[in-house]
Design a protein around this motif. Structure first.
Motif, PDB file in Angstrom:
ATOM      1  N   LEU A  93     -22.635  16.215  41.417  1.00 29.01           N
ATOM      2  CA  LEU A  93     -23.571  15.138  41.115  1.00 29.01           C
ATOM      3  C   LEU A  93     -22.836  13.812  40.963  1.00 29.01           C
ATOM      4  CD1 LEU A  93     -26.067  16.782  38.587  1.00 29.01           C
ATOM      5  CD2 LEU A  93     -26.619  15.826  40.823  1.00 29.01           C
ATOM      6  N   SER A  94     -21.673  13.839  40.331  1.00 25.86           N
ATOM      7  CA  SER A  94     -20.892  12.605  40.146  1.00 25.86           C
ATOM      8  C   SER A  94     -20.505  12.013  41.495  1.00 25.86           C
ATOM      9  CB  SER A  94     -19.641  12.892  39.306  1.00 25.86           C
ATOM     10  OG  SER A  94     -19.992  13.332  38.008  1.00 25.86           O
ATOM     11  N   ARG A  95     -20.047  12.866  42.407  1.00 26.75           N
ATOM     12  CA  ARG A  95     -19.658  12.366  43.731  1.00 26.75           C
ATOM     13  C   ARG A  95     -20.859  11.774  44.466  1.00 26.75           C
ATOM     14  NH1 ARG A  95     -16.126  16.945  43.785  1.00 26.75           N
ATOM     15  NH2 ARG A  95     -17.649  18.198  44.925  1.00 26.75           N
ATOM     16  N   ARG A  96     -22.035  12.410  44.357  1.00 27.51           N
ATOM     17  CA  ARG A  96     -23.222  11.883  45.026  1.00 27.51           C
ATOM     18  C   ARG A  96     -23.619  10.523  44.451  1.00 27.51           C
ATOM     19  NH1 ARG A  96     -26.980  14.662  47.851  1.00 27.51           N
ATOM     20  NH2 ARG A  96     -27.815  12.569  48.123  1.00 27.51           N
ATOM     21  N   LEU A  97     -23.310  10.287  43.185  1.00 26.40           N
ATOM     22  CA  LEU A  97     -23.663   9.029  42.547  1.00 26.40           C
ATOM     23  C   LEU A  97     -22.597   7.957  42.751  1.00 26.40           C
ATOM     24  CD1 LEU A  97     -25.083  10.363  39.151  1.00 26.40           C
ATOM     25  CD2 LEU A  97     -26.384   9.496  41.101  1.00 26.40           C
ATOM     26  N   GLY A  98     -21.504   8.306  43.422  1.00 32.44           N
ATOM     27  CA  GLY A  98     -20.426   7.341  43.607  1.00 32.44           C
ATOM     28  C   GLY A  98     -19.532   7.215  42.394  1.00 32.44           C
ATOM     29  N   ALA A  99     -19.607   8.167  41.488  1.00 34.18           N
ATOM     30  CA  ALA A  99     -18.785   8.157  40.276  1.00 34.18           C
ATOM     31  C   ALA A  99     -17.655   9.170  40.421  1.00 34.18           C
ATOM     32  CB  ALA A  99     -19.636   8.469  39.052  1.00 34.18           C
ATOM     33  N   ARG A 100     -16.783   9.198  39.406  1.00 33.14           N
ATOM     34  CA  ARG A 100     -15.675  10.151  39.397  1.00 33.14           C
ATOM     35  C   ARG A 100     -15.649  10.855  38.044  1.00 33.14           C
ATOM     36  NH1 ARG A 100     -11.705   6.928  39.094  1.00 33.14           N
ATOM     37  NH2 ARG A 100     -10.844   7.514  37.064  1.00 33.14           N
ATOM     38  N   ILE A 101     -15.486  12.163  38.060  1.00 32.88           N
ATOM     39  CA  ILE A 101     -15.421  12.933  36.829  1.00 32.88           C
ATOM     40  C   ILE A 101     -14.048  13.572  36.699  1.00 32.88           C
ATOM     41  CG2 ILE A 101     -16.394  15.029  37.888  1.00 32.88           C
ATOM     42  CD1 ILE A 101     -17.805  15.541  35.176  1.00 32.88           C
ATOM     43  N   ASP A 102     -13.486  13.516  35.495  1.00 33.54           N
ATOM     44  CA  ASP A 102     -12.166  14.086  35.223  1.00 33.54           C
ATOM     45  C   ASP A 102     -12.236  14.909  33.953  1.00 33.54           C
ATOM     46  OD1 ASP A 102     -10.513  12.581  37.295  1.00 33.54           O
ATOM     47  OD2 ASP A 102     -11.444  10.928  36.203  1.00 33.54           O
ATOM     48  N   ALA A 103     -11.362  15.887  33.845  1.00 32.66           N
ATOM     49  CA  ALA A 103     -11.249  16.723  32.650  1.00 32.66           C
ATOM     50  C   ALA A 103      -9.873  16.522  32.034  1.00 32.66           C
ATOM     51  CB  ALA A 103     -11.472  18.199  32.996  1.00 32.66           C
ATOM     52  N   GLY A 104      -9.801  16.552  30.709  1.00 36.29           N
ATOM     53  CA  GLY A 104      -8.514  16.362  30.043  1.00 36.29           C
ATOM     54  C   GLY A 104      -8.551  16.899  28.625  1.00 36.29           C
ATOM     55  N   HIS A 105      -7.561  16.503  27.852  1.00 36.41           N
ATOM     56  CA  HIS A 105      -7.448  16.940  26.457  1.00 36.41           C
ATOM     57  C   HIS A 105      -7.989  15.848  25.552  1.00 36.41           C
ATOM     58  CE1 HIS A 105      -5.007  20.216  27.957  1.00 36.41           C
ATOM     59  NE2 HIS A 105      -4.165  19.347  28.508  1.00 36.41           N
ATOM     60  N   ALA A 106      -8.838  16.222  24.575  1.00 35.81           N
ATOM     61  CA  ALA A 106      -9.448  15.261  23.667  1.00 35.81           C
ATOM     62  C   ALA A 106      -8.574  15.069  22.430  1.00 35.81           C
ATOM     63  CB  ALA A 106     -10.835  15.736  23.252  1.00 35.81           C
ATOM     64  N   PRO A 107      -8.575  13.859  21.851  1.00 35.08           N
ATOM     65  CA  PRO A 107      -7.825  13.671  20.598  1.00 35.08           C
ATOM     66  C   PRO A 107      -8.391  14.494  19.441  1.00 35.08           C
ATOM     67  CG  PRO A 107      -9.159  11.727  21.133  1.00 35.08           C
ATOM     68  CD  PRO A 107      -9.178  12.618  22.328  1.00 35.08           C
ATOM     69  N   GLU A 108      -9.627  14.934  19.566  1.00 35.23           N
ATOM     70  CA  GLU A 108     -10.222  15.794  18.533  1.00 35.23           C
ATOM     71  C   GLU A 108      -9.704  17.223  18.621  1.00 35.23           C
ATOM     72  OE1 GLU A 108     -12.618  12.249  19.067  1.00 35.23           O
ATOM     73  OE2 GLU A 108     -11.879  13.747  20.487  1.00 35.23           O
ATOM     74  N   GLY A 109      -8.913  17.526  19.651  1.00 36.28           N
ATOM     75  CA  GLY A 109      -8.320  18.855  19.782  1.00 36.28           C
ATOM     76  C   GLY A 109      -8.943  19.722  20.839  1.00 36.28           C
ATOM     77  N   GLY A 110     -10.087  19.343  21.355  1.00 37.89           N
ATOM     78  CA  GLY A 110     -10.753  20.165  22.351  1.00 37.89           C
ATOM     79  C   GLY A 110     -10.683  19.569  23.745  1.00 37.89           C
ATOM     80  N   ALA A 111     -11.815  19.624  24.442  1.00 38.42           N
ATOM     81  CA  ALA A 111     -11.869  19.155  25.831  1.00 38.42           C
ATOM     82  C   ALA A 111     -12.452  17.745  25.892  1.00 38.42           C
ATOM     83  CB  ALA A 111     -12.704  20.106  26.674  1.00 38.42           C
TER      84      ALA A 111
END
Length: 453
Positions: free
Chosen positions: A423-441
């Motif tokens: 969905l992000s690609r269809r909208l012209g956006a970019r989605i990334d995954a990483g590590h959160a400062p809260e300790g999770g995702a």
């Protein structure tokens, strides 16, 4: 007949062979004629000089050598060279041009030239002998023999070139077409479901590259089909679980095992499982439409600040009932972008749904929006178990994390993150995954910023 590469290659080889002969003839005939003319002129000049020396005793008071004269005359006759003697300024017979006779009579050399002798074009050359208007002139037909022989034998060379093309063409064509036939055979085997197809990367660079490409395609198809099988197994499991629950409660209600006091709870359970099935089927349909590139997108001007505030308000009650703390980090000003607000909400709902599944009670859940001069990005962060670096590399592959954590933590169908990425690609956006400062995702969806006029 000429649709095959082999036939066309053979034809081209024959044409090239014939054209080579013709080009060689076009260049060789003029060169041959020039060289033949040059050699004939030089030979005639030498013969004229030699003849003058041998005939000198006839015109001056020196001993004669009849044998030498006879040999020269015989040799010249064999070469079809005519000999004209000039005595006291007059030729021994008619036919010579007057200017040639006049030059010899004046004691001048006549260099090799074309002149009309007896009504025919000839090469003539002359030398004076003594100082009394005596001399000798030789006349010879122009050198057309070499040129005529070359032209008459040209057809032999053409036939030889054509024969070479007919022999070499099919052999060359077969060798060139063999790798393509091998690829065609491999493609047929691939289409029939054979994933063991491999081609040997031998031969020229282009053939080796083609073999490598087919081998890579085979490996990619095998990997893709393996993932598809795993995904289908995962989805089958996800479908079977709520169906089993619904069927069990339905049989219990039909058999009267559940009394009036438990009917409401059973009905609620059936409803929850039906909604789970509905979400799963909806995700599958959206994914299928995204891959078919026919998912409708309605792009309008959207204020991301307002959109996230509305999303946080809608999810507030559900997050609180799960014992989590929902926190928002939003700018105090509008952030306009051109996008589909319904699809953005679909992405956010999927990310929040994933977080609710794994984040423990009292852990933070953050919905944030940040901006820069050129972009705006939404973050969904949590204080859950998070992901490893290896997880992040495959986070948006369909079913990858679901298979990895099956039986370890609560997992969904494995469709949510894949759906968010598409969905992000269809909208012209970019989605990334990483590590959160809260300790999770942490999941970040980035949009190019649009300035409202």
């Amino acid at each position: 007949m000429l649709k095959s590469l082999a036939a066309r290659t053979a034809l081209v080889t024959c044409v090239v062979a014939v054209m080579s002969v013709l080009v060689t003839a076009a260049v060789g005939i003029p060169l041959t004629a020039t060289q033949a003319n040059k050699a004939a002129r030089q030979r005639l000049a030498d013969d004229t000089k030699l003849t003058a020396e041998l005939l000198r005793p006839r015109f001056v008071n020196t001993p004669r050598n009849p044998t030498d004269e006879e040999n020269v005359a015989k040799r010249l006759a064999e070469q079809n060279i005519e000999v004209y003697l000039i005595r006291s300024g007059k030729a021994d017979r008619e036919g010579l041009p007057a200017n040639v006779v006049k030059a010899i009579a004046a004691g001048q050399n006549v260099e090799v030239r074309l002149a009309k002798v007896g009504g025919r074009i000839r090469l003539v050359a002359g030398r004076p002998i003594g100082k009394d208007g005596n001399g000798v002139v030789l006349a010879e037909a122009p050198p057309g023999g070499a040129l005529e022989r070359f032209s008459s034998q040209l057809w032999i060379a053409l036939l030889a070139g054509l024969a070479a093309g007919l022999i070499a063409g099919p052999l060359l064509a077969r060798r060139i077409a063999r790798p393509i036939r091998n690829v065609a055979t491999a493609a047929k085997r691939l289409s029939a479901g054979d994933r063991t197809v491999t081609l040997s990367p031998d031969g020229p660079t282009e053939v080796a590259e083609l073999a490598h490409a087919v081998n890579a395609l085979t490996a990619a198809l095998a990997t893709s089909e393996g993932r598809e099988r795993e995904f289908l197994l995962s989805v089958s499991h996800e479908l079977r679980t709520p169906l089993t629950t619904i069927r069990g409660y339905a049989e219990a209600l039909a058999d009267g095992v559940v009394g009036e006091e438990g009917a409401q709870r059973a009905g609620q359970t059936v409803l929850d499982e039906a909604e789970r099935l509905d979400r799963l089927i909806a995700d599958l349909l959206v994914l299928a439409r995204l891959e078919a590139a026919d998912l409708p997108i309605e792009v309008v001007d959207v204020d991301l600040t307002q959109l996230l505030a509305t999303t946080a308000e809608a999810w507030g009650g559900r997050v609180a009932s799960a014992g989590l703390v929902l926190r928002t980090e939003l700018p105090p000003f509008p952030v306009p972008v051109s996008t589909d607000p319904g699809r953005i909400r679909q992405i956010l709902d999927g990310l929040l749904e994933n977080a609710l599944r794994v984040v423990p009670a009292q852990a933070p859940l953050v919905l944030a929006l940040y901006t820069s001069p050129s972009a705006a990005w939404i973050e969904v962060r949590d204080g859950g178990p998070g992901f490893t670096d290896e997880d992040l590399a495959v986070a948006f592959e369909r079913g990858a994390l679901s298979r990895r954590y099956q039986g370890v933590r609560k997992v969904g169908s494995g469709l949510g993150l894949a759906l968010a990425a598409r969905l992000s690609r269809r909208l012209g956006a970019r989605i990334d995954a990483g590590h959160a400062p809260e300790g999770g995702a942490r999941f970040t969806v980035t949009f190019p910023l649009r300035t409202v006029s």
